[in-house]
Design an enzyme around this catalytic site. Structure first.
Site, PDB file in Angstrom:
ATOM      1  N   ASP A  13      31.899  42.106  33.416  1.00 22.25           N
ATOM      2  CA  ASP A  13      31.188  43.382  33.594  1.00 22.25           C
ATOM      3  C   ASP A  13      29.851  43.412  32.866  1.00 22.25           C
ATOM      4  OD1 ASP A  13      33.508  44.303  34.961  1.00 22.25           O
ATOM      5  OD2 ASP A  13      34.432  44.680  33.024  1.00 22.25           O
ATOM      6  N   LYS A  16      26.377  41.206  36.180  1.00 19.63           N
ATOM      7  CA  LYS A  16      25.994  40.013  36.949  1.00 19.63           C
ATOM      8  C   LYS A  16      25.619  40.368  38.385  1.00 19.63           C
ATOM      9  CE  LYS A  16      29.954  38.056  36.071  1.00 19.63           C
ATOM     10  NZ  LYS A  16      30.533  39.019  35.124  1.00 19.63           N
ATOM     11  N   GLY A  40      34.607  42.776  40.415  1.00 18.43           N
ATOM     12  CA  GLY A  40      33.955  43.863  41.135  1.00 18.43           C
ATOM     13  C   GLY A  40      32.481  43.843  40.786  1.00 18.43           C
ATOM     14  N   HIS A  41      31.650  43.510  41.743  1.00 23.42           N
ATOM     15  CA  HIS A  41      30.211  43.467  41.497  1.00 23.42           C
ATOM     16  C   HIS A  41      29.565  44.688  42.144  1.00 23.42           C
ATOM     17  CE1 HIS A  41      29.987  38.847  40.721  1.00 23.42           C
ATOM     18  NE2 HIS A  41      30.532  39.534  39.742  1.00 23.42           N
ATOM     19  N   GLN A 224      33.993  37.551  36.297  1.00 27.75           N
ATOM     20  CA  GLN A 224      34.522  37.747  34.929  1.00 27.75           C
ATOM     21  C   GLN A 224      33.518  37.206  33.901  1.00 27.75           C
ATOM     22  OE1 GLN A 224      37.106  36.146  37.253  1.00 27.75           O
ATOM     23  NE2 GLN A 224      37.401  38.228  37.891  1.00 27.75           N
TER      24      GLN A 224
HETATM   25  P1  IMP Z   1      43.596  39.163  36.070  1.00 27.70           P
HETATM   26  O1  IMP Z   1      42.330  38.451  36.328  1.00 27.70           O
HETATM   27  O2  IMP Z   1      43.881  40.277  37.047  1.00 27.70           O
HETATM   28  O3  IMP Z   1      44.760  38.218  35.925  1.00 27.70           O
HETATM   29  O4  IMP Z   1      43.481  39.907  34.642  1.00 27.70           O
HETATM   30  C1  IMP Z   1      43.384  39.178  33.423  1.00 27.70           C
HETATM   31  C2  IMP Z   1      42.425  39.852  32.456  1.00 27.70           C
HETATM   32  O5  IMP Z   1      41.098  39.719  32.947  1.00 27.70           O
HETATM   33  C3  IMP Z   1      42.648  41.359  32.284  1.00 27.70           C
HETATM   34  O6  IMP Z   1      42.326  41.698  30.955  1.00 27.70           O
HETATM   35  C4  IMP Z   1      41.634  41.971  33.227  1.00 27.70           C
HETATM   36  O7  IMP Z   1      41.275  43.283  32.831  1.00 27.70           O
HETATM   37  C5  IMP Z   1      40.482  41.002  33.073  1.00 27.70           C
HETATM   38  N1  IMP Z   1      39.590  40.961  34.236  1.00 27.70           N
HETATM   39  C6  IMP Z   1      39.828  40.383  35.429  1.00 27.70           C
HETATM   40  N2  IMP Z   1      38.754  40.531  36.239  1.00 27.70           N
HETATM   41  C7  IMP Z   1      37.820  41.194  35.546  1.00 27.70           C
HETATM   42  C8  IMP Z   1      36.476  41.603  35.828  1.00 27.70           C
HETATM   43  O8  IMP Z   1      35.928  41.379  36.911  1.00 27.70           O
HETATM   44  N3  IMP Z   1      35.833  42.267  34.836  1.00 27.70           N
HETATM   45  C9  IMP Z   1      36.405  42.491  33.627  1.00 27.70           C
HETATM   46  N4  IMP Z   1      37.647  42.124  33.311  1.00 27.70           N
HETATM   47  C10 IMP Z   1      38.347  41.463  34.257  1.00 27.70           C
END
Ligand code: IMP
Length: 428
Positions: A13, A16, A40-41, A224
């Site tokens: 977040d 990007k 989520g972009h 991420q």
């Molecule tokens: P997962 O990717 O759904 O397995 O989640 C694993 C961890 O990564 C959790 O803490 C999520 O909140 C975090 N996470 C996954 N995708 C994002 C993102 O796009 N932005 C911020 N945190 C993310």
């Protein structure tokens, strides 16, 4: 010709989406290389806001080619919903979009297993996005995953699904005590997706190799951030893929000798969603201010993001493991009204000072941040597009960040829109 990787320097977040959108102007191909629809972009164009989860945001510009690489895990239902949503907004997706046949798919049992496993972990849960990302990558590494090429071959798909369901249903029914899945139901649902996706499938490694040979510019869009990377992040509170720049190579099939630059994107403060250590987290009114002013709510799940001060240890670690050649700093304007701004320059744990990011979770969880304090500029930087126009104290903040990380800052973002940007050097 130039090939540039963009990665997040914090916990995701970092903004990007906007930086990728800006740089897309000079790119021919935009490639997603890891993650899935957990990302989520957000991109704002004029008065329209687009939130993209899987498809590279390059799709919003006519004439650009977008690729989902082999390192991504694809939920076909989510991808098709995104394609439909874009079509409805007048964005055409045809021969400008390619999916790697080697990408793995997310199955309904991945989501179900993740949900139950998180429930079982209780207070030790990771706080995932609940999209089935982890279990899908787990299957990939366990060599039982189903790839896009398998999905579009009826017989292969049915056989792999049959075998996987035996195991997955055992876990779901016997371990978790919930309902399993019926082979025919899942098979028919996914065959519907297969027909709609077939036309987009390509060997994207070869496609990109050809593009590089033709001298095209390629932009690799990371999802991420560094500290959510499965190897370099705050394990186990991470996502299940390599969000760092190395992932761009393995996740796309483009070798490291073909990468020219790595641009790190960092927010002027820090946020994190989900569980896990966050040394500079602010649980007070300043944290609340950052969340409201920065609109810090997840683009995918809507969850409020945890907010805190800029962490120079976390960012300089990111600069090293990604090999940043330059940086972009975003959301500077969010700090506009603060009287005092802090930067974390060390951690203290059990009487010991840390000047580099430690790997032990207990240190990260229990440490006290060592802060440097700066006076806030208390003036609006919102929408400023010339460096000279920034308040003196805001420039000092930028300079200090640059000094602590040791990497040039080429882009400063002062708002959501494309034109609310200070471009100090061209990236391509
Ligand atoms: P997962 O990717 O759904 O397995 O989640 C694993 C961890 O990564 C959790 O803490 C999520 O909140 C975090 N996470 C996954 N995708 C994002 C993102 O796009 N932005 C911020 N945190 C993310």
């Amino acid at each position: 010709m130039s090939n540039v990787v963009i990665t997040g320097a914090q916990w995701g977040d970092e903004g990007k989406g906007k930086i990728v959108d800006l740089l897309t102007e000079d790119a021919d191909y935009i490639v997603r290389y890891q993650g899935g629809h957990n990302a989520g972009h957000t991109v704002v164009i004029g008065d329209k806001e687009f939130i993209l989860h899987l498809i590279p945001s390059g799709i919003l510009r006519p004439g650009k080619k977008c690729v989902i690489g082999n390192g991504v895990v694809i939920d076909p239902h989510a991808l098709l919903a995104e394609i439909d949503g874009l079509n409805e907004k007048g964005i055409e997706i045809r021969d400008n979009f390619f999916i790697s046949g080697r990408a793995h798919i997310i199955m309904p049992y991945h989501r179900a297993i993740e949900k139950e496993s998180e429930k079982l972990k209780g207070s030790l849960r990771i706080g995932t996005t609940g999209r089935g990302i982890g279990p899908s990558y787990a299957d990939k590494i366990a060599r039982v995953g189903i790839r896009i090429v398998d999905l579009i071959d009826r017989e292969v798909f049915r056989e792999k699904l049959r075998i996987n369901l035996q195991e997955m249903n055992y876990f779901l029914e016997r371990l978790y005590g919930v309902k399993g899945f019926v082979l025919d139901d899942v098979y028919h649902e996914y065959m519907g997706y297969a027909e709609k996706l077939r036309g987009f499938v390509a060997d994207t490694a070869l496609l990109l190799d050809r593009a590089i040979g033709e001298g095209k510019n390629i932009l690799f869009e990371g999802a991420q951030g560094t500290h959510l990377d499965v190897d370099h992040g705050t394990y186990p509170y991470v996502t299940s893929s390599n969000a760092t720049s190395g992932g761009a190579c393995t996740g796309s099939g483009v070798g490291p000798t073909k990468i020219d630059k790595v641009l790190g994107v960092v927010k002027a403060y820090t946020t994190r969603v989900g569980s896990g250590p966050f040394p500079t987290e602010l649980k007070d009114s300043t944290g609340e201010y950052l969340r409201e002013r920065g609109r810090e709510y997840g683009a995918t799940t809507g969850r409020p993001r945890r907010c805190g001060w800029f962490d120079a240890l976390a960012t300089s670690y990111a600069a090293k493991v990604n090999g940043f050649t330059q940086m972009a700093i975003t959301k500077l304007d969010v700090l506009d009204d603060l009287e005092e701004i802090k930067i974390c320059v060390g951690y203290r744990y059990n009487g010991k000072r840390y000047d580099e990011m430690p790997s032990e979770l207990k240190v990260l969880e229990g440490c006290e941040p060592v802060y440097e304090s700066m006076e806030g500029w208390r003036a609006s930087t919102s929408g400023i597009s010339k460096y000279e126009a920034l308040p003196h104290k805001a420039k000092r903040y930028i300079e200090r960040v640059k000094e602590l990380i040791g990497i040039e800052i080429d882009i400063i973002s002062t708002g959501f829109r494309r034109d609310e940007t200070i471009l100090l050097r061209k990236i391509f």
